[in-house]
Design a protein around this motif. Structure first.
Motif, PDB file in Angstrom:
ATOM      1  N   MET A   1      44.210  39.425  96.930  1.00  0.00           N
ATOM      2  CA  MET A   1      45.638  39.164  96.997  1.00  0.00           C
ATOM      3  C   MET A   1      45.976  37.852  96.292  1.00  0.00           C
ATOM      4  O   MET A   1      45.200  36.889  96.325  1.00  0.00           O
ATOM      5  CB  MET A   1      46.106  39.083  98.460  1.00  0.00           C
ATOM      6  CG  MET A   1      46.059  40.403  99.224  1.00  0.00           C
ATOM      7  SD  MET A   1      47.239  41.651  98.628  1.00  0.00           S
ATOM      8  CE  MET A   1      46.175  42.680  97.614  1.00  0.00           C
ATOM      9  N   SER A   2      47.145  37.822  95.671  1.00  0.00           N
ATOM     10  CA  SER A   2      47.686  36.606  95.090  1.00  0.00           C
ATOM     11  C   SER A   2      49.176  36.565  95.398  1.00  0.00           C
ATOM     12  O   SER A   2      49.747  37.533  95.923  1.00  0.00           O
ATOM     13  CB  SER A   2      47.448  36.577  93.573  1.00  0.00           C
ATOM     14  OG  SER A   2      48.224  37.565  92.940  1.00  0.00           O
ATOM     15  N   LEU A   3      49.816  35.443  95.057  1.00  0.00           N
ATOM     16  CA  LEU A   3      51.245  35.313  95.352  1.00  0.00           C
ATOM     17  C   LEU A   3      52.072  36.323  94.579  1.00  0.00           C
ATOM     18  O   LEU A   3      53.183  36.663  94.992  1.00  0.00           O
ATOM     19  CB  LEU A   3      51.713  33.890  95.024  1.00  0.00           C
ATOM     20  CG  LEU A   3      51.020  32.752  95.777  1.00  0.00           C
ATOM     21  CD1 LEU A   3      51.650  31.422  95.400  1.00  0.00           C
ATOM     22  CD2 LEU A   3      51.122  32.965  97.282  1.00  0.00           C
ATOM     23  N   ASP A   4      51.541  36.806  93.456  1.00  0.00           N
ATOM     24  CA  ASP A   4      52.275  37.757  92.615  1.00  0.00           C
ATOM     25  C   ASP A   4      51.780  39.186  92.759  1.00  0.00           C
ATOM     26  O   ASP A   4      52.086  40.040  91.921  1.00  0.00           O
ATOM     27  CB  ASP A   4      52.174  37.336  91.141  1.00  0.00           C
ATOM     28  CG  ASP A   4      52.788  35.970  90.888  1.00  0.00           C
ATOM     29  OD1 ASP A   4      53.771  35.642  91.575  1.00  0.00           O
ATOM     30  OD2 ASP A   4      52.288  35.240  90.006  1.00  0.00           O
ATOM     31  N   SER A   5      51.033  39.459  93.818  1.00  0.00           N
ATOM     32  CA  SER A   5      50.507  40.817  94.016  1.00  0.00           C
ATOM     33  C   SER A   5      51.657  41.797  94.261  1.00  0.00           C
ATOM     34  O   SER A   5      52.652  41.475  94.916  1.00  0.00           O
ATOM     35  CB  SER A   5      49.539  40.842  95.196  1.00  0.00           C
ATOM     36  OG  SER A   5      48.362  40.135  94.904  1.00  0.00           O
ATOM     37  N   THR A   6      51.485  43.004  93.728  1.00  0.00           N
ATOM     38  CA  THR A   6      52.515  44.036  93.866  1.00  0.00           C
ATOM     39  C   THR A   6      51.986  45.203  94.682  1.00  0.00           C
ATOM     40  O   THR A   6      50.791  45.272  95.033  1.00  0.00           O
ATOM     41  CB  THR A   6      52.955  44.538  92.477  1.00  0.00           C
ATOM     42  OG1 THR A   6      51.824  45.174  91.848  1.00  0.00           O
ATOM     43  CG2 THR A   6      53.437  43.374  91.607  1.00  0.00           C
ATOM     44  N   LEU A   7      52.870  46.149  94.975  1.00  0.00           N
ATOM     45  CA  LEU A   7      52.479  47.326  95.767  1.00  0.00           C
ATOM     46  C   LEU A   7      51.433  48.166  95.045  1.00  0.00           C
ATOM     47  O   LEU A   7      50.666  48.885  95.691  1.00  0.00           O
ATOM     48  CB  LEU A   7      53.716  48.174  96.063  1.00  0.00           C
ATOM     49  CG  LEU A   7      54.811  47.507  96.911  1.00  0.00           C
ATOM     50  CD1 LEU A   7      55.961  48.483  97.140  1.00  0.00           C
ATOM     51  CD2 LEU A   7      54.249  47.041  98.255  1.00  0.00           C
ATOM     52  N   ALA A   8      51.389  48.064  93.732  1.00  0.00           N
ATOM     53  CA  ALA A   8      50.415  48.854  92.970  1.00  0.00           C
ATOM     54  C   ALA A   8      48.983  48.458  93.297  1.00  0.00           C
ATOM     55  O   ALA A   8      48.052  49.228  93.045  1.00  0.00           O
ATOM     56  CB  ALA A   8      50.676  48.701  91.472  1.00  0.00           C
ATOM     57  N   GLU A   9      48.781  47.247  93.869  1.00  0.00           N
ATOM     58  CA  GLU A   9      47.436  46.774  94.180  1.00  0.00           C
ATOM     59  C   GLU A   9      46.960  47.239  95.554  1.00  0.00           C
ATOM     60  O   GLU A   9      45.820  46.972  95.932  1.00  0.00           O
ATOM     61  CB  GLU A   9      47.401  45.243  94.114  1.00  0.00           C
ATOM     62  CG  GLU A   9      47.774  44.687  92.745  1.00  0.00           C
ATOM     63  CD  GLU A   9      47.796  43.170  92.726  1.00  0.00           C
ATOM     64  OE1 GLU A   9      46.879  42.565  93.310  1.00  0.00           O
ATOM     65  OE2 GLU A   9      48.729  42.591  92.131  1.00  0.00           O
ATOM     66  N   LEU A  10      47.810  47.915  96.314  1.00  0.00           N
ATOM     67  CA  LEU A  10      47.445  48.405  97.649  1.00  0.00           C
ATOM     68  C   LEU A  10      46.995  49.861  97.579  1.00  0.00           C
ATOM     69  O   LEU A  10      47.231  50.562  96.585  1.00  0.00           O
ATOM     70  CB  LEU A  10      48.638  48.259  98.600  1.00  0.00           C
ATOM     71  CG  LEU A  10      49.198  46.840  98.777  1.00  0.00           C
ATOM     72  CD1 LEU A  10      50.387  46.857  99.716  1.00  0.00           C
ATOM     73  CD2 LEU A  10      48.124  45.896  99.286  1.00  0.00           C
ATOM     74  N   SER A  11      46.356  50.319  98.654  1.00  0.00           N
ATOM     75  CA  SER A  11      45.911  51.714  98.734  1.00  0.00           C
ATOM     76  C   SER A  11      47.111  52.590  99.080  1.00  0.00           C
ATOM     77  O   SER A  11      47.715  52.446 100.148  1.00  0.00           O
ATOM     78  CB  SER A  11      44.828  51.866  99.804  1.00  0.00           C
ATOM     79  OG  SER A  11      43.682  51.115  99.457  1.00  0.00           O
ATOM     80  N   LEU A  12      47.452  53.483  98.172  1.00  0.00           N
ATOM     81  CA  LEU A  12      48.607  54.370  98.356  1.00  0.00           C
ATOM     82  C   LEU A  12      48.118  55.798  98.580  1.00  0.00           C
ATOM     83  O   LEU A  12      47.135  56.234  97.968  1.00  0.00           O
ATOM     84  CB  LEU A  12      49.528  54.297  97.140  1.00  0.00           C
ATOM     85  CG  LEU A  12      50.025  52.886  96.751  1.00  0.00           C
ATOM     86  CD1 LEU A  12      50.861  52.943  95.480  1.00  0.00           C
ATOM     87  CD2 LEU A  12      50.834  52.283  97.894  1.00  0.00           C
ATOM     88  N   HIS A  13      48.807  56.514  99.434  1.00  0.00           N
ATOM     89  CA  HIS A  13      48.396  57.878  99.806  1.00  0.00           C
ATOM     90  C   HIS A  13      49.150  58.904  98.969  1.00  0.00           C
ATOM     91  O   HIS A  13      50.381  58.883  98.901  1.00  0.00           O
ATOM     92  CB  HIS A  13      48.672  58.134 101.293  1.00  0.00           C
ATOM     93  CG  HIS A  13      47.903  57.220 102.203  1.00  0.00           C
ATOM     94  ND1 HIS A  13      46.621  57.499 102.634  1.00  0.00           N
ATOM     95  CD2 HIS A  13      48.236  56.025 102.758  1.00  0.00           C
ATOM     96  CE1 HIS A  13      46.200  56.513 103.424  1.00  0.00           C
ATOM     97  NE2 HIS A  13      47.162  55.620 103.511  1.00  0.00           N
ATOM     98  N   ASP A  14      48.377  59.804  98.350  1.00  0.00           N
ATOM     99  CA  ASP A  14      48.958  60.907  97.591  1.00  0.00           C
ATOM    100  C   ASP A  14      48.959  62.128  98.493  1.00  0.00           C
ATOM    101  O   ASP A  14      47.930  62.802  98.671  1.00  0.00           O
ATOM    102  CB  ASP A  14      48.141  61.163  96.323  1.00  0.00           C
ATOM    103  CG  ASP A  14      48.770  62.238  95.447  1.00  0.00           C
ATOM    104  OD1 ASP A  14      49.892  62.665  95.758  1.00  0.00           O
ATOM    105  OD2 ASP A  14      48.129  62.633  94.449  1.00  0.00           O
ATOM    106  N   CYS A  15      50.099  62.416  99.091  1.00  0.00           N
ATOM    107  CA  CYS A  15      50.141  63.468 100.123  1.00  0.00           C
ATOM    108  C   CYS A  15      51.436  64.267 100.023  1.00  0.00           C
ATOM    109  O   CYS A  15      52.260  64.241 100.944  1.00  0.00           O
ATOM    110  CB  CYS A  15      49.984  62.863 101.517  1.00  0.00           C
ATOM    111  SG  CYS A  15      51.089  61.456 101.781  1.00  0.00           S
ATOM    112  N   GLN A  16      51.628  64.964  98.919  1.00  0.00           N
ATOM    113  CA  GLN A  16      52.826  65.774  98.733  1.00  0.00           C
ATOM    114  C   GLN A  16      52.574  67.200  99.228  1.00  0.00           C
ATOM    115  O   GLN A  16      51.499  67.755  99.067  1.00  0.00           O
ATOM    116  CB  GLN A  16      53.224  65.798  97.254  1.00  0.00           C
ATOM    117  CG  GLN A  16      53.641  64.435  96.711  1.00  0.00           C
ATOM    118  CD  GLN A  16      54.187  64.539  95.302  1.00  0.00           C
ATOM    119  OE1 GLN A  16      54.438  65.631  94.806  1.00  0.00           O
ATOM    120  NE2 GLN A  16      54.383  63.395  94.661  1.00  0.00           N
ATOM    121  N   ILE A  17      53.614  67.775  99.814  1.00  0.00           N
ATOM    122  CA  ILE A  17      53.526  69.152 100.291  1.00  0.00           C
ATOM    123  C   ILE A  17      54.902  69.796 100.163  1.00  0.00           C
ATOM    124  O   ILE A  17      55.926  69.150 100.386  1.00  0.00           O
ATOM    125  CB  ILE A  17      53.031  69.205 101.757  1.00  0.00           C
ATOM    126  CG1 ILE A  17      52.755  70.663 102.160  1.00  0.00           C
ATOM    127  CG2 ILE A  17      53.998  68.520 102.710  1.00  0.00           C
ATOM    128  CD1 ILE A  17      52.028  70.788 103.487  1.00  0.00           C
TER     129      ILE A  17
END
Length: 413
Positions: free
Chosen positions: A1-17
């Motif tokens: 993590m850094s002060l400029d971290s974005t949501l793209a650096e987190l674990s995101l769930h691909d769960c479309q139905i």
């Protein structure tokens, strides 16, 4: 993590139905991934909404919930369980996303966040993971603030110690320098008197003395009469220059932690140029456009430090013009605006500052100089001195490739 971290650096769930699928398919997804915070509902590839694990299980656990929703399309459950969804772009800063998440109504605080990866492509983010990341960034911020405070205290103490040392050295040098400067004039007068006396002897004596003529030849007396006045004049100019330098150092060493005193800003600028004269000799032209300024009540030592940083940075910028046909130039402009503020502008015709970093130029530890040549505190401290200690303004105006101007606005009252 850094002060400029974005949501793209987190674990995101691909769960479309698809909403046409039966509810039991959602149960299978939750059974396969115990960390899945919810599912993204789509209709023929287009976003419909989000159903969180919490709301899905809440409706399924109600009386006849399994019979009502497990075999029917998910769309029927969504008509009961849909809520407002927080949607963010993948480039959104984590701290900003956390703030927006916590601003939601209490009943929505634990709902997952929808993250748009690309147009019409989405992922889910668990709020718990977002808050953990925000907590790490908070710790980094606290650590950085502590480091900044420590570095700034060290820099302040360093400048204070340097000021005391320079003041002591300037005081010790001042007495012998004043002695030399004060006596050079007498020395010139004495020499002129001796020359006048020698000429009178020569005019009054018609007899040539062989011993005297030999001595005059050995001493190269005619050359001595021509060269010694030049040497004395050079000594006088050098002594005056040295007196100015010592006075400038003495003025610069007054860091001004006491009360404000009336000072001449032009003298502060001239003292700065005098101290930096060795660097200005490298072909840098200095243009003074001084206006009619009154005395300004200020901490003159602190303002001298600001001028030193700004002029020094301008010289650094101009050093990159070595292969340019344009003459490196620093322009110092002063004026009064509305009889309320004294303006000091320091302009250079260097390469300028890219617009992308202009907003960060006064931040602590931000520097564009190579490692070992800049601390990132010079402009930050200058900004603090002008804005906090003097109630003024320090602004930057620059177009990349067309020089830069730092404008200082100081209140007269």
């Amino acid at each position: 993590m850094s002060l400029d971290s974005t949501l793209a650096e987190l674990s995101l769930h691909d769960c479309q139905i698809d909403v046409s699928r039966p509810g039991r398919d959602v149960v299978k997804l939750f059974d396969l991934d115990s960390l899945l915070p919810g599912v993204i509902l789509v209709d023929r590839g287009h976003l419909v909404g989000v159903v969180s694990r919490r709301r899905f299980l809440e409706h399924m656990s109600r009386p006849y919930g399994v019979e009502l929703f497990s075999r029917r399309p998910i769309a029927s459950l969504y008509s009961f369980a849909h809520t407002e969804v927080l949607c963010c772009q993948r480039e959104t800063l984590i701290v900003m996303a956390a703030r927006r998440s916590l601003q939601r109504p209490p009943e929505l605080l634990y709902e997952p966040i929808l993250v748009e990866i690309e147009p019409n492509e989405y992922r889910l983010l668990d709020v718990h993971q977002l808050l953990v990341a925000q907590s790490e960034i908070h710790q980094l911020t606290t650590q950085l603030l502590n480091e900044q405070t420590k570095a700034q205290m060290m820099q302040t103490e360093k400048m204070s110690s340097l000021g005391r040392m320079v003041a002591g050295v300037a005081h010790e040098i001042r007495n012998p320098v004043n002695c030399i400067n004060g006596n050079v004039g007498f020395l010139i007068n004495y020499f002129e008197d001796l020359m006048e006396l020698t000429n009178a002897y020569e005019r009054s004596s018609d007899i040539e003395n062989e011993e005297i003529e030999t001595l005059k030849a050995d001493l190269e007396f005619d050359f001595l009469k021509q060269d010694l006045p030049k040497i004395l004049d050079t000594m006088k100019v050098s002594a005056e220059r040295l007196t100015q330098i010592v006075s400038s150092l003495y003025s610069f060493s007054h860091v001004g932690h006491g009360s404000r005193k009336l000072a001449n800003l032009h003298d502060c600028l001239d003292s700065t140029l005098l101290i930096l004269s060795n660097r200005l000799k490298k072909g840098v032209e200095v243009v003074k456009q001084y206006g009619d300024l009154p005395l300004v009540k200020c901490y003159s030592g602190q303002l001298s430090q600001v001028f030193m940083n700004l002029v020094g940075n301008a010289i650094d910028a101009l050093e990159s013009l070595e292969n340019s046909t344009e003459t490196p130039r620093i322009t110092l402009t002063t004026e009064i605006v509305d009889d309320e503020r004294a303006i000091v502008r320091i302009t250079d015709n260097g390469p300028g500052i890219p617009e992308a970093i202009q907003q960060r130029i006064f931040d602590n530890f931000f520097t564009t100089k190579p490692p070992g040549k800049g601390t990132g505190l010079g402009l930050a401290i200058a900004y603090q001195i002008i804005t906090e200690n003097h109630g003024g303004e320090l602004k930057l105006s620059s177009k990349f490739g067309d020089g830069a101007t730092f404008e200082i606005r100081l209140p007269l009252q």
